[in-house]
Design a protein around this motif. Structure first.
Motif, PDB file in Angstrom:
ATOM      1  N   LEU A  22       0.798  -1.305   0.056  1.00 26.30           N
ATOM      2  CA  LEU A  22       0.100  -0.234  -0.021  1.00 26.30           C
ATOM      3  C   LEU A  22       1.005   1.224  -0.035  1.00 26.30           C
ATOM      4  CD1 LEU A  22      -3.016   0.866   0.254  1.00 26.30           C
ATOM      5  CD2 LEU A  22      -2.787   1.195   2.351  1.00 26.30           C
ATOM      6  N   LEU A  23       1.839   1.132   0.822  1.00 30.21           N
ATOM      7  CA  LEU A  23       2.646   2.408   0.751  1.00 30.21           C
ATOM      8  C   LEU A  23       3.455   2.678  -0.377  1.00 30.21           C
ATOM      9  CD1 LEU A  23       4.356   4.505   2.500  1.00 30.21           C
ATOM     10  CD2 LEU A  23       6.107   2.757   3.134  1.00 30.21           C
ATOM     11  N   LEU A  24       4.167   1.717  -1.009  1.00 27.26           N
ATOM     12  CA  LEU A  24       4.886   1.806  -2.307  1.00 27.26           C
ATOM     13  C   LEU A  24       3.968   2.041  -3.602  1.00 27.26           C
ATOM     14  CD1 LEU A  24       7.323  -1.079  -2.365  1.00 27.26           C
ATOM     15  CD2 LEU A  24       7.781   1.162  -1.716  1.00 27.26           C
ATOM     16  N   ALA A  25       2.599   1.653  -3.448  1.00 23.68           N
ATOM     17  CA  ALA A  25       1.671   2.094  -4.626  1.00 23.68           C
ATOM     18  C   ALA A  25       1.321   3.512  -4.569  1.00 23.68           C
ATOM     19  CB  ALA A  25       0.692   1.052  -4.388  1.00 23.68           C
ATOM     20  N   ASN A  26       1.626   4.020  -3.483  1.00 27.06           N
ATOM     21  CA  ASN A  26       1.420   5.583  -3.383  1.00 27.06           C
ATOM     22  C   ASN A  26       2.613   6.531  -3.268  1.00 27.06           C
ATOM     23  OD1 ASN A  26      -1.701   5.856  -2.774  1.00 27.06           O
ATOM     24  ND2 ASN A  26      -1.041   3.893  -1.869  1.00 27.06           N
ATOM     25  N   THR A  27       3.745   5.959  -3.819  1.00 25.88           N
ATOM     26  CA  THR A  27       5.050   6.728  -4.044  1.00 25.88           C
ATOM     27  C   THR A  27       5.081   6.584  -5.506  1.00 25.88           C
ATOM     28  OG1 THR A  27       6.427   4.605  -3.713  1.00 25.88           O
ATOM     29  CG2 THR A  27       5.781   5.783  -1.782  1.00 25.88           C
ATOM     30  N   ALA A  28       6.203   7.200  -5.833  1.00 21.99           N
ATOM     31  CA  ALA A  28       6.778   7.446  -7.064  1.00 21.99           C
ATOM     32  C   ALA A  28       7.029   6.343  -7.736  1.00 21.99           C
ATOM     33  CB  ALA A  28       8.296   8.093  -7.171  1.00 21.99           C
ATOM     34  N   ALA A  29       7.226   5.041  -7.094  1.00 17.94           N
ATOM     35  CA  ALA A  29       7.546   3.678  -7.462  1.00 17.94           C
ATOM     36  C   ALA A  29       6.202   3.115  -7.835  1.00 17.94           C
ATOM     37  CB  ALA A  29       8.300   2.781  -6.400  1.00 17.94           C
ATOM     38  N   GLY A  30       5.055   3.640  -7.487  1.00 15.93           N
ATOM     39  CA  GLY A  30       3.829   2.934  -7.573  1.00 15.93           C
ATOM     40  C   GLY A  30       3.518   2.544  -9.122  1.00 15.93           C
ATOM     41  N   PRO A  31       3.681   3.668 -10.083  1.00 15.53           N
ATOM     42  CA  PRO A  31       3.298   3.251 -11.414  1.00 15.53           C
ATOM     43  C   PRO A  31       4.280   2.116 -12.135  1.00 15.53           C
ATOM     44  CG  PRO A  31       3.401   5.631 -11.091  1.00 15.53           C
ATOM     45  CD  PRO A  31       3.827   4.890  -9.844  1.00 15.53           C
ATOM     46  N   ALA A  32       5.452   1.905 -11.773  1.00 20.97           N
ATOM     47  CA  ALA A  32       6.198   0.886 -12.110  1.00 20.97           C
ATOM     48  C   ALA A  32       5.986  -0.271 -11.453  1.00 20.97           C
ATOM     49  CB  ALA A  32       7.947   1.153 -11.857  1.00 20.97           C
ATOM     50  N   LEU A  33       5.435  -0.451 -10.427  1.00 19.74           N
ATOM     51  CA  LEU A  33       5.115  -1.722  -9.596  1.00 19.74           C
ATOM     52  C   LEU A  33       3.542  -2.402 -10.321  1.00 19.74           C
ATOM     53  CD1 LEU A  33       6.225  -0.816  -5.958  1.00 19.74           C
ATOM     54  CD2 LEU A  33       6.993  -2.799  -7.144  1.00 19.74           C
ATOM     55  N   PHE A 256       1.476 -12.414  -1.932  1.00 20.16           N
ATOM     56  CA  PHE A 256      -0.089 -12.128  -2.431  1.00 20.16           C
ATOM     57  C   PHE A 256      -0.684 -10.772  -1.776  1.00 20.16           C
ATOM     58  CE2 PHE A 256      -4.523 -12.460  -1.375  1.00 20.16           C
ATOM     59  CZ  PHE A 256      -5.410 -12.335  -2.543  1.00 20.16           C
ATOM     60  N   ALA A 257      -0.309 -10.808  -0.273  1.00 21.07           N
ATOM     61  CA  ALA A 257      -0.713  -9.578   0.459  1.00 21.07           C
ATOM     62  C   ALA A 257      -0.070  -8.403  -0.389  1.00 21.07           C
ATOM     63  CB  ALA A 257      -0.289  -9.730   1.841  1.00 21.07           C
ATOM     64  N   PHE A 258       1.337  -8.493  -0.495  1.00 17.32           N
ATOM     65  CA  PHE A 258       2.059  -7.281  -1.161  1.00 17.32           C
ATOM     66  C   PHE A 258       1.100  -6.945  -2.447  1.00 17.32           C
ATOM     67  CE2 PHE A 258       4.914  -5.578  -4.120  1.00 17.32           C
ATOM     68  CZ  PHE A 258       5.374  -4.374  -3.568  1.00 17.32           C
ATOM     69  N   SER A 259       0.891  -7.840  -3.523  1.00 15.39           N
ATOM     70  CA  SER A 259       0.403  -7.552  -4.624  1.00 15.39           C
ATOM     71  C   SER A 259      -1.156  -6.989  -4.521  1.00 15.39           C
ATOM     72  CB  SER A 259       0.271  -9.006  -5.704  1.00 15.39           C
ATOM     73  OG  SER A 259      -0.329  -8.815  -6.714  1.00 15.39           O
ATOM     74  N   ALA A 260      -1.761  -7.736  -3.554  1.00  9.66           N
ATOM     75  CA  ALA A 260      -3.456  -7.364  -3.413  1.00  9.66           C
ATOM     76  C   ALA A 260      -3.362  -5.923  -2.901  1.00  9.66           C
ATOM     77  CB  ALA A 260      -3.996  -8.238  -2.960  1.00  9.66           C
ATOM     78  N   ALA A 261      -2.199  -5.489  -2.077  1.00  6.75           N
ATOM     79  CA  ALA A 261      -2.265  -4.183  -1.539  1.00  6.75           C
ATOM     80  C   ALA A 261      -1.813  -3.148  -2.382  1.00  6.75           C
ATOM     81  CB  ALA A 261      -1.702  -4.179  -0.180  1.00  6.75           C
ATOM     82  N   LEU A 262      -1.455  -3.327  -3.508  1.00  8.99           N
ATOM     83  CA  LEU A 262      -0.764  -2.389  -4.612  1.00  8.99           C
ATOM     84  C   LEU A 262      -2.032  -1.645  -5.183  1.00  8.99           C
ATOM     85  CD1 LEU A 262       2.101  -4.106  -6.526  1.00  8.99           C
ATOM     86  CD2 LEU A 262       2.256  -2.247  -4.966  1.00  8.99           C
ATOM     87  N   VAL A 263      -2.604  -0.981  -4.394  1.00 12.62           N
ATOM     88  CA  VAL A 263      -3.605   0.000  -4.776  1.00 12.62           C
ATOM     89  C   VAL A 263      -3.369   1.600  -4.526  1.00 12.62           C
ATOM     90  CG1 VAL A 263      -5.343  -1.758  -4.663  1.00 12.62           C
ATOM     91  CG2 VAL A 263      -4.988   0.013  -2.646  1.00 12.62           C
TER      92      VAL A 263
END
Length: 380
Positions: A22-33, A256-263
């Motif tokens: 969730l944290l990384l999805a809302n940083t500059a790294a988010g689009p790439a992830l 899975f938790a990491f992938s599912a929380a990428l929002v």
């Protein structure tokens, strides 16, 4: 590997992975992830996104372990008779029905009724982890009741996934998958002596074929893991599940938790959030607590007065609060039920609702544990 088998460690890894996603999805790294998550791998008719390889592929291993545990409990554990299973079964049924009704009260009229299964699941690893962290001195019967309830809850979740998230299945491929499952079960009974390794390799190939047939049939592929876990010979199944458990706890579930929380957290006011968000957010911590407590109380009348007193009402409330930690299976059902922005809001609701349940259940478990330690000091 023993530390990764720990319920506390499994819960910590799940929570950390989801928070990091969730944290990384809302940083500059988010689009790439997010691009990586949606990138497709494979060839021919088996080309899935990275996210689907995780949720449809790797998560089948987790459901295999769940099925092995379920079968053990039904055959030789705390659910091996109707008398033993009835109390947790009633609690589990009410713990599914009440959150579904709470969700529908919020979102049913908004055309989002398909999300009712999302808040019905209990995360066994997380619930037992919270109990292990805060429950020093509690009698083991509380853990046994929680485990039995959570196993039955998972059984209901498996049925929901198979029935409600399957459309126009290919019956020929399902029949072939059933044949492969039977072959897998028969082969598992030959795992002895010099033939162990050749048969083991053949079983892996049959398992992969089963997974592909179930996936291609239109049924969610994790059901293949369930079927294989249920038919495998008990002794070898327990050994394989034991060997896979560190990989499930330490890699598959956190991934899975990491992938599912990428929002990406929506930049909207609370009033603009979907009714599905509010339905899940309330149904998980509140609906599960009310449903399991009510079901546990009703189910207690199926037991003798002596057995009924072994888990007091406060104990049932504690189990109900722990049941509100949906997490893994709730995140999976959210992915199956919704798309686009509603899925993102549903993910946030699962994470927030489970977080509320963690805080509430942690406090209640601590209070109950203090009561038991004061009454029975030698157990602390």
């Amino acid at each position: 590997m023993s530390i990764i088998r720990s319920e506390r460690t499994a819960a910590a890894l799940l929570l950390g992975a989801a928070a990091l996603g969730l944290l990384l999805a809302n940083t500059a790294a988010g689009p790439a992830l997010l691009d990586l998550q949606h990138a497709h791998l494979g060839a021919g008719g088996l080309e899935l996104s990275v996210g689907h390889w995780i949720s449809d592929g790797l998560l089948a291993v987790f459901f295999f372990i769940v099925a092995v545990e379920l079968r053990h409990e039904l055959v030789a554990g705390d659910l091996n008779s109707v008398a033993k299973a009835l109390h947790p079964a009633i609690a589990a049924a009410c713990g599914v029905a009440v959150p579904a009704l709470v969700y529908l009260a919020f979102a049913g009229s908004a055309g989002l009724g398909q999300g009712w299964p999302v808040p019905t699941a209990t995360d066994i690893a997380f619930a037992l982890g919270v109990l292990a962290v805060f429950g020093r001195g509690l009698p083991n019967r509380l853990r046994v009741f929680l485990l039995a309830l959570a196993v039955l809850d998972d059984l209901i979740a498996i049925v929901i996934i198979a029935v409600f998230f399957t459309t126009d299945p290919n019956l020929v491929e399902l029949l072939l998958a059933a044949v492969a499952v039977v072959a897998f079960g028969l082969l598992s009974r030959l795992l002895r002596g010099r033939l162990r390794w050749p048969i083991g390799v053949l079983m892996v190939l049959v398992a992969l074929l089963t997974w592909w047939l179930v996936y291609d049939s239109g049924v969610h592929a994790t059901i293949a893991g369930v079927a294989l876990g249920l038919v495998m010979s008990r002794g070898p199944a327990r050994r394989v599940a034991h060997a896979l458990e560190p990989w499930s706890n330490g890699l598959i579930l956190p991934l899975f938790a990491f992938s599912a929380a990428l929002v990406v957290i929506p930049a909207v006011s609370p009033a603009e959030l979907s009714p599905a968000f509010w339905g899940i957010l309330v149904a998980l911590p509140v609906g599960k607590l009310v449903g399991i407590t009510l079901g546990g109380w009703l189910g207690s009348f199926t037991r003798s007065p002596e057995d009924r007193a072994r888990i007091p009402l406060f104990g049932l409330i504690v189990v109900g609060a722990l049941g509100g930690i949906g997490f893994t299976v709730s995140l999976l059902m959210n992915e199956l039920a919704f798309t686009g922005q509603t899925r993102a809001e549903g993910t946030l609701a699962v994470l927030l609702g489970s977080a509320v349940a963690i805080v509430v259940s942690g406090g209640l478990v601590s209070a109950l544990a203090r009561r038991y330690r004061a009454r029975y000091p030698h157990r602390g």
